[in-house]
Write a protein that holds these residues in place. Structure first.
Motif, PDB file in Angstrom:
ATOM      1  N   THR A   1     112.412  23.063  40.246  1.00 29.27           N
ATOM      2  CA  THR A   1     111.031  22.605  40.124  1.00 29.27           C
ATOM      3  C   THR A   1     110.758  21.942  38.779  1.00 29.27           C
ATOM      4  O   THR A   1     111.128  22.442  37.727  1.00 29.27           O
ATOM      5  N   ARG A   2     110.083  20.809  38.837  1.00 30.22           N
ATOM      6  CA  ARG A   2     109.575  20.098  37.666  1.00 30.22           C
ATOM      7  C   ARG A   2     108.458  19.178  38.146  1.00 30.22           C
ATOM      8  O   ARG A   2     108.253  19.032  39.347  1.00 30.22           O
ATOM      9  N   TYR A   3     107.756  18.559  37.230  1.00 27.66           N
ATOM     10  CA  TYR A   3     106.638  17.709  37.647  1.00 27.66           C
ATOM     11  C   TYR A   3     106.545  16.461  36.778  1.00 27.66           C
ATOM     12  O   TYR A   3     107.090  16.391  35.680  1.00 27.66           O
ATOM     13  N   GLN A   4     105.836  15.476  37.329  1.00 31.77           N
ATOM     14  CA  GLN A   4     105.472  14.268  36.594  1.00 31.77           C
ATOM     15  C   GLN A   4     103.999  13.976  36.830  1.00 31.77           C
ATOM     16  O   GLN A   4     103.488  14.175  37.942  1.00 31.77           O
ATOM     17  N   ASP A   5     103.338  13.510  35.795  1.00 29.17           N
ATOM     18  CA  ASP A   5     101.964  13.030  35.894  1.00 29.17           C
ATOM     19  C   ASP A   5     102.037  11.531  36.132  1.00 29.17           C
ATOM     20  O   ASP A   5     102.436  10.762  35.257  1.00 29.17           O
ATOM     21  N   ILE A   6     101.672  11.103  37.328  1.00 33.59           N
ATOM     22  CA  ILE A   6     101.675   9.679  37.663  1.00 33.59           C
ATOM     23  C   ILE A   6     100.239   9.256  37.913  1.00 33.59           C
ATOM     24  O   ILE A   6      99.653   9.571  38.947  1.00 33.59           O
ATOM     25  N   GLY A   7      99.658   8.599  36.945  1.00 32.81           N
ATOM     26  CA  GLY A   7      98.288   8.114  37.087  1.00 32.81           C
ATOM     27  C   GLY A   7      97.278   9.211  37.313  1.00 32.81           C
ATOM     28  O   GLY A   7      96.292   9.015  38.044  1.00 32.81           O
ATOM     29  N   GLY A   8      97.512  10.386  36.695  1.00 30.58           N
ATOM     30  CA  GLY A   8      96.575  11.496  36.852  1.00 30.58           C
ATOM     31  C   GLY A   8      96.832  12.364  38.065  1.00 30.58           C
ATOM     32  O   GLY A   8      96.112  13.336  38.301  1.00 30.58           O
ATOM     33  N   VAL A   9      97.876  12.042  38.842  1.00 31.65           N
ATOM     34  CA  VAL A   9      98.272  12.853  39.999  1.00 31.65           C
ATOM     35  C   VAL A   9      99.578  13.564  39.633  1.00 31.65           C
ATOM     36  O   VAL A   9     100.550  12.922  39.236  1.00 31.65           O
ATOM     37  N   PHE A  10      99.604  14.885  39.772  1.00 29.47           N
ATOM     38  CA  PHE A  10     100.788  15.652  39.395  1.00 29.47           C
ATOM     39  C   PHE A  10     101.730  15.792  40.595  1.00 29.47           C
ATOM     40  O   PHE A  10     101.369  16.373  41.614  1.00 29.47           O
ATOM     41  N   HIS A  11     102.931  15.261  40.438  1.00 25.69           N
ATOM     42  CA  HIS A  11     103.952  15.317  41.481  1.00 25.69           C
ATOM     43  C   HIS A  11     104.963  16.402  41.129  1.00 25.69           C
ATOM     44  O   HIS A  11     105.566  16.362  40.057  1.00 25.69           O
ATOM     45  N   PHE A  12     105.143  17.373  42.053  1.00 28.47           N
ATOM     46  CA  PHE A  12     106.083  18.473  41.865  1.00 28.47           C
ATOM     47  C   PHE A  12     107.218  18.353  42.879  1.00 28.47           C
ATOM     48  O   PHE A  12     106.965  18.155  44.071  1.00 28.47           O
ATOM     49  N   VAL A  13     108.458  18.484  42.414  1.00 32.00           N
ATOM     50  CA  VAL A  13     109.619  18.511  43.305  1.00 32.00           C
ATOM     51  C   VAL A  13     110.204  19.918  43.276  1.00 32.00           C
ATOM     52  O   VAL A  13     110.080  20.628  42.272  1.00 32.00           O
ATOM     53  N   HIS A  14     110.839  20.333  44.387  1.00 29.97           N
ATOM     54  CA  HIS A  14     111.248  21.738  44.543  1.00 29.97           C
ATOM     55  C   HIS A  14     112.705  21.861  44.962  1.00 29.97           C
ATOM     56  O   HIS A  14     113.235  21.001  45.666  1.00 29.97           O
ATOM     57  N   PRO A  15     113.345  22.973  44.558  1.00 28.23           N
ATOM     58  CA  PRO A  15     114.749  23.192  44.894  1.00 28.23           C
ATOM     59  C   PRO A  15     114.928  23.632  46.343  1.00 28.23           C
ATOM     60  O   PRO A  15     113.989  24.067  47.005  1.00 28.23           O
ATOM     61  N   SER A  16     116.165  23.536  46.804  1.00 28.82           N
ATOM     62  CA  SER A  16     116.518  24.039  48.126  1.00 28.82           C
ATOM     63  C   SER A  16     116.779  25.536  48.062  1.00 28.82           C
ATOM     64  O   SER A  16     117.292  26.044  47.065  1.00 28.82           O
ATOM     65  N   LEU A  17     116.440  26.218  49.151  1.00 32.25           N
ATOM     66  CA  LEU A  17     116.754  27.637  49.252  1.00 32.25           C
ATOM     67  C   LEU A  17     118.255  27.877  49.424  1.00 32.25           C
ATOM     68  O   LEU A  17     118.733  28.995  49.187  1.00 32.25           O
ATOM     69  N   VAL A  18     119.006  26.842  49.843  1.00 28.42           N
ATOM     70  CA  VAL A  18     120.383  27.080  50.304  1.00 28.42           C
ATOM     71  C   VAL A  18     121.431  26.284  49.536  1.00 28.42           C
ATOM     72  O   VAL A  18     122.574  26.191  49.976  1.00 28.42           O
ATOM     73  N   THR A  19     121.063  25.698  48.410  1.00 31.05           N
ATOM     74  CA  THR A  19     122.044  25.075  47.530  1.00 31.05           C
ATOM     75  C   THR A  19     121.822  25.621  46.118  1.00 31.05           C
ATOM     76  O   THR A  19     120.695  25.937  45.730  1.00 31.05           O
ATOM     77  N   TYR A  20     122.898  25.729  45.374  1.00 30.39           N
ATOM     78  CA  TYR A  20     122.803  26.272  44.018  1.00 30.39           C
ATOM     79  C   TYR A  20     121.751  25.484  43.230  1.00 30.39           C
ATOM     80  O   TYR A  20     121.720  24.265  43.303  1.00 30.39           O
ATOM     81  N   PRO A  21     120.815  26.195  42.516  1.00 32.78           N
ATOM     82  CA  PRO A  21     120.783  27.631  42.223  1.00 32.78           C
ATOM     83  C   PRO A  21     119.892  28.470  43.148  1.00 32.78           C
ATOM     84  O   PRO A  21     119.511  29.573  42.772  1.00 32.78           O
ATOM     85  N   MET A  22     119.551  27.972  44.355  1.00 34.06           N
ATOM     86  CA  MET A  22     118.808  28.724  45.384  1.00 34.06           C
ATOM     87  C   MET A  22     117.518  29.336  44.829  1.00 34.06           C
ATOM     88  O   MET A  22     117.487  30.472  44.385  1.00 34.06           O
ATOM     89  N   ARG A  23     116.425  28.576  44.898  1.00 30.38           N
ATOM     90  CA  ARG A  23     115.172  29.009  44.272  1.00 30.38           C
ATOM     91  C   ARG A  23     113.951  28.647  45.117  1.00 30.38           C
ATOM     92  O   ARG A  23     114.024  27.821  46.023  1.00 30.38           O
ATOM     93  N   TYR A  24     112.823  29.261  44.766  1.00 31.47           N
ATOM     94  CA  TYR A  24     111.523  28.917  45.326  1.00 31.47           C
ATOM     95  C   TYR A  24     110.499  29.011  44.199  1.00 31.47           C
ATOM     96  O   TYR A  24     110.827  29.433  43.073  1.00 31.47           O
ATOM     97  N   THR A  25     109.252  28.620  44.458  1.00 33.12           N
ATOM     98  CA  THR A  25     108.254  28.512  43.394  1.00 33.12           C
ATOM     99  C   THR A  25     106.935  29.143  43.817  1.00 33.12           C
ATOM    100  O   THR A  25     106.485  28.943  44.952  1.00 33.12           O
ATOM    101  N   VAL A  26     106.331  29.895  42.893  1.00 35.85           N
ATOM    102  CA  VAL A  26     105.028  30.529  43.131  1.00 35.85           C
ATOM    103  C   VAL A  26     103.991  29.863  42.231  1.00 35.85           C
ATOM    104  O   VAL A  26     104.223  29.707  41.017  1.00 35.85           O
ATOM    105  N   TYR A  27     102.868  29.476  42.821  1.00 38.05           N
ATOM    106  CA  TYR A  27     101.795  28.784  42.113  1.00 38.05           C
ATOM    107  C   TYR A  27     100.527  29.629  42.096  1.00 38.05           C
ATOM    108  O   TYR A  27     100.256  30.383  43.039  1.00 38.05           O
TER     109      TYR A  27
END
Length: 349
Positions: free
Chosen positions: A257-283
């Protein structure tokens, strides 16, 4: 004069009521790219994607999510199955239905019939409309006859889900099915109408493919990485900016997980549950912003080591500067693990 004063008081009271009854704080989780595959299915194996472990990894994640107090809902950011096989859809639905809270899915490039299919060991797959139909209502968020939707998931908090999957064709030059995405014209019209009608709400969006560039390879199309982005991301982003979308949640890239601010809109990308390092995100989100924390899927030390071994042996998922050298391997690990972005917060504009 009395009428004017009464009107002003009424407006003030209504405004205060609106503030009181709008959502205050909401906790939710994002999981992505489960790529569910039944282990007994021909051709399923462990590699960069831990095909034989997918069901166990998603089950472990669901068990952890069910322990989180006050969790409101879960977003599932696409690539639900190995390749839209009916038995894998059934398996994922069975696992996700154990969640104690509603969940909302989006379709990824692996959730529709692939072309050509004579190259696969298991050629029986389904139309994306059939896949979407397996996840109606509280068991996925889909609505009949469509592959995209909008739901008010809390008071004045609108979730808009887009379908960025499109017909996949075999690219002989890349020697693979293309895995790109786009938002078609009918959906673009629906999106603008939906955003325009809900400008008074806090709007968040989910889709599988990305608008942001997360790596140099996304820009240069290294290893066909341009397909990690949707074809028409710029006009979609323009609508997000015009109508005040706050945050966009995507998957597909299998990076932490990481994010970018593009024109005031925050874009978040997320990891896969089944490829290293196997993660999820709580907001945790308020009308003014959000905080997030990345969590590891519970696995044994042996499986984690095995996943990392498969990960390090892979060539295709490496960007151009992720060479098989000490420095290249360091960059490769850092790109996917992203240790500096395991926690974060943003303030909406």
């Amino acid at each position: 004069m009395r009428k004017i004063r009464f009107a002003l008081v009424l407006v003030f009271v209504l405004a205060q009521c609106s503030l009181v009854f709008a959502f205050n704080s909401v906790k939710f989780a994002v999981i992505s790219d489960p790529h569910i595959a039944i282990p007994q299915q021909k051709g399923v194996s462990d590699g960069f994607k831990l095909g034989l472990q997918t069901q166990m990894l998603v089950e472990n994640t669901v068990a952890e999510l069910n322990k989180i107090p006050d969790l409101k809902f879960v977003l599932v950011a696409g690539d639900l199955t190995q390749d839209a096989e009916p038995w894998n859809i059934d398996a994922l639905r069975r696992i996700l239905d154990v969640l104690k809270v509603p969940y909302f899915v989006t379709l990824g490039n692996h959730d529709l019939s692939m072309v050509p299919h004579n190259l696969k060991d298991q050629p029986v797959t389904l139309s994306k409309f059939t896949v979407a139909g397996a996840f109606l209502g509280k068991s996925g968020g889909m609505v009949p006859g469509m592959t995209y939707y909008a739901h008010e998931v809390d008071k004045d908090l609108l979730l808009v889900n887009l379908d960025t999957s499109r017909a996949q064709v075999f690219d002989p030059e890349a020697n693979m099915n293309d895995f790109g995405g786009s938002v078609d014209a009918a959906q673009m019209r629906w999106l603008e109408n939906t955003l325009k009608a809900n400008q008074d709400k806090t709007i968040i969006v989910m889709h599988h493919h990305n608008i942001a560039n997360w790596a140099e390879g996304d820009k240069t199309n290294h290893n066909s990485w341009g397909w990690f982005k949707m074809d028409n991301g710029d006009p979609v982003q323009a609508l997000y900016k015009r109508y005040g979308v706050k945050a966009v949640f995507t998957g597909h890239h299998h990076i932490s997980t990481r994010y970018q601010d593009i024109g005031g809109v925050f874009h978040f990308v997320h990891p896969s549950l089944v490829t290293y390092p196997m993660r999820y995100t709580v907001y945790e989100m308020t009308p003014k912003g959000l905080t997030y924390e990345v969590k590891d899927v519970p696995v044994s030390a042996e499986l984690l080591a095995s996943a990392k071994s498969y990960f390090m042996a892979n060539k295709w998922w490496r960007d151009a500067d992720h060479t098989d050298t000490p420095e290249g391997n360091r960059k490769y690990l850092e790109f996917y693990e992203s240790p500096k972005t395991l926690k974060g917060s943003v303030t909406f504009k």
